[in-house]
Write a protein that holds these residues in place. Structure first.
Motif, PDB file in Angstrom:
ATOM      1  N   GLU A 561      -9.042 -48.212  25.488  1.00 25.40           N
ATOM      2  CA  GLU A 561      -7.772 -47.728  24.947  1.00 25.40           C
ATOM      3  C   GLU A 561      -7.991 -46.939  23.657  1.00 25.40           C
ATOM      4  N   ASP A 562      -8.867 -47.425  22.810  1.00 23.76           N
ATOM      5  CA  ASP A 562      -9.134 -46.738  21.541  1.00 23.76           C
ATOM      6  C   ASP A 562      -9.742 -45.359  21.775  1.00 23.76           C
ATOM      7  N   LEU A 563     -10.627 -45.272  22.745  1.00 24.53           N
ATOM      8  CA  LEU A 563     -11.239 -43.981  23.060  1.00 24.53           C
ATOM      9  C   LEU A 563     -10.205 -42.984  23.568  1.00 24.53           C
ATOM     10  N   ILE A 564      -9.336 -43.448  24.441  1.00 21.81           N
ATOM     11  CA  ILE A 564      -8.302 -42.564  24.981  1.00 21.81           C
ATOM     12  C   ILE A 564      -7.380 -42.092  23.864  1.00 21.81           C
ATOM     13  N   GLU A 565      -6.986 -42.997  22.996  1.00 20.23           N
ATOM     14  CA  GLU A 565      -6.102 -42.620  21.897  1.00 20.23           C
ATOM     15  C   GLU A 565      -6.757 -41.593  20.980  1.00 20.23           C
ATOM     16  N   ALA A 566      -8.060 -41.751  20.767  1.00 20.66           N
ATOM     17  CA  ALA A 566      -8.776 -40.809  19.897  1.00 20.66           C
ATOM     18  C   ALA A 566      -8.933 -39.437  20.544  1.00 20.66           C
ATOM     19  N   LEU A 567      -8.899 -39.376  21.852  1.00 15.23           N
ATOM     20  CA  LEU A 567      -9.089 -38.115  22.558  1.00 15.23           C
ATOM     21  C   LEU A 567      -7.792 -37.345  22.784  1.00 15.23           C
ATOM     22  N   VAL A 568      -6.663 -38.012  22.706  1.00 15.31           N
ATOM     23  CA  VAL A 568      -5.384 -37.353  23.001  1.00 15.31           C
ATOM     24  C   VAL A 568      -5.175 -36.076  22.177  1.00 15.31           C
TER      25      VAL A 568
END
Length: 603
Positions: A561-568
Motif C-alpha cells: 500500500e505504501d509503495l502504491i501511494e508513493a507512486l500515485v
C-alpha cells in the motif's frame, strides 16, 4: 503543483522513455513511431471484416514503401520486433500479416541458401509471402505433418499434395485478398518412397488478381475473435514445383538426381531447423503484445486523470486516479509492463549478440518470455478496459480491438502452455540451476531491500524446482505420461517463478543504471512493487521454508500500500514514458471528449 515540480515530472518521463526504448531508439523505434502516426493508419469505423482485411493489405504496402531495405528488414531482428510494437496499436490485422510476410516467409527464404534465390520481387512487393506449417490435425505436433512433396525424378522437381482432409494447412492467410501471394509450405520430402522428414518448399498460390493457381484449393474459414485476417484452409492437389522450390541448407540437401544428404541424422531436428523462424516469431509476438498493452495503459491512465467522479465530500468532484480502488490495479499493471518491456529488450539483445552455443538457451528464454508477456498483456488490457468503463468497449478507443487481437499472440508461434511445458522439461533435465540461498538470516532482512526481494524470488524458484524434481524422481515407473503428469504442475510453477525473477532483475538493473536520482527512485519503487507482489503470492511457501518471518508476512500488505501511494503522483508520467502515438491518442473519442483535468493535491 508548482512549475518546477511539473517540469521535474516531465523530465522523468523523458528518462523513462530512454530506458524503455533503449539507447538506439532514434534508429530503431522512431521511424516506426513516425510511420504509424500517419493519417493513413487512422482507425476506420464501420468496416466489415472483409473490408478491414483488405485495408490491412493496403497498409502492408505502405510499410514496404517506407522501409529502405524491405528484404533486409527480415534479418534485422531489432527493427523487425520494434515494428510489431507500434503496428499492432493501429491495425492488428496489418501487424499479423506483416509478421507472417517478413518474419516467417522472407525470413525463412533468407535463412536457406539466400544467394540461390532472387528476392527482389519481395522488395517491390510484387507478391506477398505467407507461411503454411500447421495442419488441421497437426498443430503443436507439427513434426508429424502429413502434407507431402514427392520428388519427381523426371523433372527433378516436386509434386505437392494434401493426402487427407486433416492435412489441410490451417489457418494461413491464403485468400485472394491482397493480390499475388507466395507460400512457404512445410511438407514431407519423399524420395523413392523414403520419407526424409519435413522441409520447406516455396509454392506460388495466386496471381496479382488474387486468382489461385491450378491445384491450389482455398476455403475461407469463419471469422475469428482475434485480428481480422483472411484465415483459410488450404489444400494442394498435384501441384508441380521446380527443383529450386525446396529451401535447402546443411540440415537437408537434395541433388537433382535425388540424392539426399544432411548434417543432422534426426528428422525432428531437421524440421526444427527448417522452421527456426518460428523462434524469432516468438520475439515478434511478444513485441506486439508489449506495444498494445503499453498503449492501453497510456489510454487508461490519461482517461483516469481527466475523467471526474464523486469525491468523499458532498459536491466535490475528483479525478478517477485519486481513488485507490482505481489507481492500485493500474499502477500494478504499470510495474508489470515496465518489467515485461525490459525483459523483452534483454531477450532481443541476447538473440542478436549471442553465440551459436547459447542459441538453445536463448530460444528457450524467448519462448518463456513470449508466453508470459502475451498472457500479461491480456490481463493488463482487460484491467484497462474495465477502468475505462463502457467507453473502453469502443473499438475506436484503442483497447478492446487490440485486446481481442492479442488472443492470436497467445496461440501463434506455439501455444503458450505447450511452450512452457517444453521449457519446464528442459529446465528439469539440466537446463537450469537454481541460485543458492542467502546466508543472511531472514530476521535480519528487510522488505525495503531490493536485493533481498530478488533473493526471495530466487527462493521461490528453488522451492518449485525441488518439488518438480522430487515428483519426477518418485513418479510412476514404466508409465512416462503418468510420471510427467505428476510433475508438470510444479514444473510450470517453476517456469513462472523463473520468468518473474528474470523480469524483476532486468527492472532492478535499469534502476541501478539510471543516472537521474528522481527517475531512479520512481523506477526503484516500481521494481519493489513488482517483486513484492510475487513474494506475496508465495508468502506461505517462503514462510514455511524459513526465508521470511511472520513479521514479514504481516508487513506485506502495508508495504505494498505504501509503495502504491508513493507512486500515485507519478502515475501519468510513468505511462507518458511509453511515448505513445500522440495522433492516435488524440483520435480516441474518450480522450478527445473527456472533461478537463482537475488539479490534484497529494498529501
Amino acid at each position: 503543483m508548482t512549475e518546477s515540480e511539473l517540469s521535474c515530472r516531465q523530465g522523468i518521463s523523458v528518462y523513462l522513455t530512454r530506458i524503455l526504448l533503449g539507447s538506439r531508439s532514434e534508429e530503431i523505434h522512431e521511424p516506426w513511431r513516425r510511420l504509424f502516426n500517419d493519417s493513413r493508419f487512422t482507425f476506420q469505423e464501420g468496416l466489415s471484416a472483409q473490408e478491414r482485411t483488405a485495408l490491412s493489405y493496403r497498409r502492408l504496402r505502405f510499410i514496404n514503401e517506407a522501409v529502405t531495405d524491405s528484404v533486409g528488414l527480415a534479418s534485422d531482428i531489432e527493427s523487425l520486433t520494434a515494428m510489431h510494437e507500434w503496428a499492432g496499436v493501429v491495425d492488428a490485422g496489418m501487424a499479423t500479416i506483416a509478421s507472417i510476410h517478413w518474419n516467417l516467409h522472407v525470413g525463412s527464404l533468407l535463412e536457406h541458401d539466400p544467394g540461390e534465390r532472387d528476392l527482389y520481387p519481395y522488395a517491390r512487393m510484387e507478391s506477398i509471402g505467407t507461411f503454411l506449417c500447421t495442419e488441421l490435425d497437426h498443430g503443436n505436433d507439427a513434426a508429424s505433418l502429413e502434407t507431402t512433396a514427392r520428388f519427381d525424378p523426371e523433372t527433378s522437381g516436386f509434386v505437392l499434395n494434401t493426402p487427407t482432409s486433416g492435412a489441410c494447412k490451417w489457418m494461413p492467410n491464403t485468400s485472394g485478398t491482397g493480390g499475388a501471394k507466395n507460400a512457404v509450405v512445410a511438407a514431407r520430402l519423399v524420395v523413392d518412397d523414403v520419407d526424409h522428414g519435413v522441409f520447406l518448399f516455396l509454392a506460388p498460390l495466386s496471381d496479382n488478381m488474387g486468382r489461385h493457381y491450378p491445384g491450389v484449393k482455398v476455403q475461407p474459414l469463419p471469422q475469428t475473435a482475434s485480428a481480422p485476417v483472411d484465415h483459410c484452409a488450404t489444400y494442394f492437389h498435384d501441384v508441380h514445383l521446380p527443383y529450386e522450390a525446396m529451401l535447402q541448407g546443411d540440415h537437408g540437401r537434395l541433388s537433382r538426381d535425388g540424392t539426399f544428404t544432411s548434417t543432422l541424422g534426426n528428422p525432428r531436428k531437421r524440421f526444427l531447423r527448417s522452421v527456426r523462424r518460428v523462434h524469432a516469431g516468438k520475439l515478434c509476438m511478444s513485441a506486439y503484445s508489449l506495444g498494445v498493452m503499453r498503449h492501453a495503459l497510456a489510454v487508461a491512465m490519461r482517461h483516469s486523470h481527466r475523467r471526474l467522479t464523486s469525491g468523499m465530500t458532498t459536491g466535490r468532484k475528483v479525478a478517477l486516479i485519486e481513488h485507490r480502488s482505481h489507481h492500485a490495479s493500474l499502477l500494478s499493471a504499470v510495474a508489470t509492463t515496465y518489467a515485461a518491456t525490459l525483459l523483452h529488450r534483454d531477450v532481443v539483445r541476447r538473440w542478436t549478440s549471442g553465440a551459436d552455443a547459447e542459441r538453445g538457451e536463448t530460444e528457450r528464454l524467448a519462448a518463456v518470455a513470449k508466453a508470459w508477456i502475451t498472457w500479461e498483456a491480456r490481463t493488463v488490457m482487460t484491467e484497462c478496459r474495465e477502468r475505462c468503463g463502457a467507453q473502453g468497449l469502443l473499438l475506436s478507443n484503442g483497447i478492446a480491438y487490440q485486446l481481442a487481437a492479442n488472443e492470436g499472440t497467445v496461440t501463434a508461434e506455439g501455444d503458450n502452455r505447450v511452450i512452457w511445458v517444453k521449457a519446464a522439461g528442459e529446465m528439469l533435465t539440466g537446463g537450469f540451476t537454481p541460485t543458492p540461498p542467502s546466508e543472511i538470516p531472514a530476521a535480519d532482512r528487510s522488505l525495503e531491500d531490493p536485493g533481498h526481494l530478488q533473493e526471495l524470488l530466487g527462493d521461490v524458484e528453488r522451492i518449485w524446482h525441488g518439488r518438480a524434481r522430487s515428483r519426477l524422481r518418485n513418479g510412476r515407473r514404466g508409465d512416462p505420461l503418468a510420471r510427467w503428469n505428476g510433475t508438470v504442475t510444479p514444473a510450470l510453477q517453476l517456469v513462472e517463478a523463473h520468468v518473474h525473477r528474470l523480469a524483476a532483475q532486468v527492472l532492478l538493473d535499469a534502476v541501478e543504471e539510471t543516472s537521474d536520482s528522481q527517475t531512479q527512485a520512481v523506477l526503484g519503487k516500481l521494481h519493489r512493487l513488482f517483486a513484492l507482489r510475487q513474494v506475496k503470492a508465495h508468502s506461505g511457501d517462503l514462510l514455511a521454508a524459513g526465508y521470511i518471518t511472520s513479521d514479514h508476512v504481516h508487513q506485506l500488505p502495508d508495504t505494498e500500500e505504501d509503495l502504491i501511494e508513493a507512486l500515485v503522483p507519478y502515475a501519468l508520467q510513468l505511462t507518458e514514458g511509453f511515448a505513445a502515438l500522440e495522433r492516435v491518442m488524440d483520435e480516441h473519442p474518450m480522450l478527445r471528449t473527456a472533461e478537463p483535468a482537475v488539479e490534484m493535491v497529494f498529501a
